[in-house]
Design an enzyme around this catalytic site. Structure first.
Site, mmCIF file in Angstrom:
data_model
loop_
_atom_site.group_PDB
_atom_site.id
_atom_site.type_symbol
_atom_site.label_atom_id
_atom_site.label_comp_id
_atom_site.label_asym_id
_atom_site.label_seq_id
_atom_site.Cartn_x
_atom_site.Cartn_y
_atom_site.Cartn_z
ATOM 1 N N ASP A 10 16.619 79.041 82.455
ATOM 2 C CA ASP A 10 16.934 78.246 81.040
ATOM 3 C C ASP A 10 17.023 79.118 79.975
ATOM 4 O O ASP A 10 16.525 80.441 79.918
ATOM 5 C CB ASP A 10 15.940 77.312 80.720
ATOM 6 C CG ASP A 10 15.844 76.169 81.963
ATOM 7 O OD1 ASP A 10 17.099 76.077 82.493
ATOM 8 O OD2 ASP A 10 14.795 75.757 82.100
HETATM 9 N N1 URA Z 1 12.875 75.964 86.699
HETATM 10 C C1 URA Z 1 13.267 75.572 85.494
HETATM 11 O O1 URA Z 1 12.789 74.730 85.031
HETATM 12 N N2 URA Z 1 13.634 76.551 84.511
HETATM 13 C C2 URA Z 1 14.288 77.763 84.795
HETATM 14 O O2 URA Z 1 14.656 78.610 84.086
HETATM 15 C C3 URA Z 1 13.974 78.113 86.250
HETATM 16 C C4 URA Z 1 13.589 77.275 87.002
#
Ligand code: URA
Length: 233
Positions: A104
């Protein structure tokens, strides 16, 4: 056999028109001989190509590791945000690169960037069971109940997650090991425990740990040993 301009441009440093100009100026040598035309065909595994007195180190694929900072999206292009490809140093950049998997925008840590679709599949496909370890900070204390729920397999709206290992490292902090890679998986798993993820940092994929000397935003080539570790279960 492949066209010489195609071989050189595939390595990312020069465009086809730049290659044409360099050849016209006599700055490209193939096996020690100046070439003027860029449409000649050669075996890239057999020739020595020299450009501006520098030998071209031909690599079929590139494997890069990035310590992703916050604020970058895991995409090759984006209309409003900076992408992880903006962090690839110019000398390593080629158009075919893409991030192998997603973190993310507000997640930090280990990210692989490559132009090898097969490698990406090998580390991302759920059937390959490549483990990913995340350091997590929550808005509330981590509980024993969360450990149990993660081990049993959390039910998300798109199906049940495989058993995950949660290890408490502090009052609000823990490490989580998963072998899948669903959309927002860690945040959604904690959401099911009524907890909000405040910080998320990926520290391991396969058996490859984020090198401690790789600073936030730094991107470099993986060593052969690191590439092996990445693909280990
Ligand atoms: N899980 C998440 O919620 N976000 C990420 O960036 C990676 C794994």
């Amino acid at each position: 056999m492949e066209r010489i301009d195609k071989i050189i441009s595939s390595q990312g440093k020069y465009t086809r028109s730049e290659i044409k100009k360099l050849a016209a100026k006599g700055q490209i040598l193939v096996d020690g001989k100046i070439i003027q035309k860029t449409d000649i065909k050669v075996d890239k595994n057999q020739v020595k190509i020299t450009i501006n007195a520098e030998e071209l180190n031909i690599k079929e694929h590139l494997y890069l590791i990035l310590n992703k900072p916050k604020g970058y999206v895991s995409a090759t292009e984006d209309r409003k945000d900076k992408t992880v490809l903006d962090l690839v140093p110019e000398e390593l950049y080629r158009d075919s690169l893409f991030p192998a998997g997603r973190l993310d925008k507000d997640t930090t840590g280990l990210m692989i960037i490559t132009d090898d679709g097969e490698l990406a599949h090998n580390i991302l496909a759920p059937k390959k069971h490549i483990k990913k370890i995340y350091e997590v900070t929550l808005d509330i204390p981590v509980t024993e109940k969360m450990i149990e729920k993660f081990a049993e397999g959390i039910k998300l709206n798109d199906g049940e997650c495989k058993s995950a290992i949660l290890e408490i490292t502090g009052e609000n902090t823990c490490k989580v090991t998963i072998t899948e890679g669903r959309y927002h998986q860690i945040k959604r798993m904690f959401g099911c425990c009524k907890a909000k993820v405040i910080e998320l940092n990926r520290i391991c994929m396969g058996n490859l740990f984020l090198p401690t000397d790789l600073t936030l935003g730094e991107c470099r080539e993986l060593t052969t040993k690191e590439l092996e570790l990445l693909q280990k279960r």
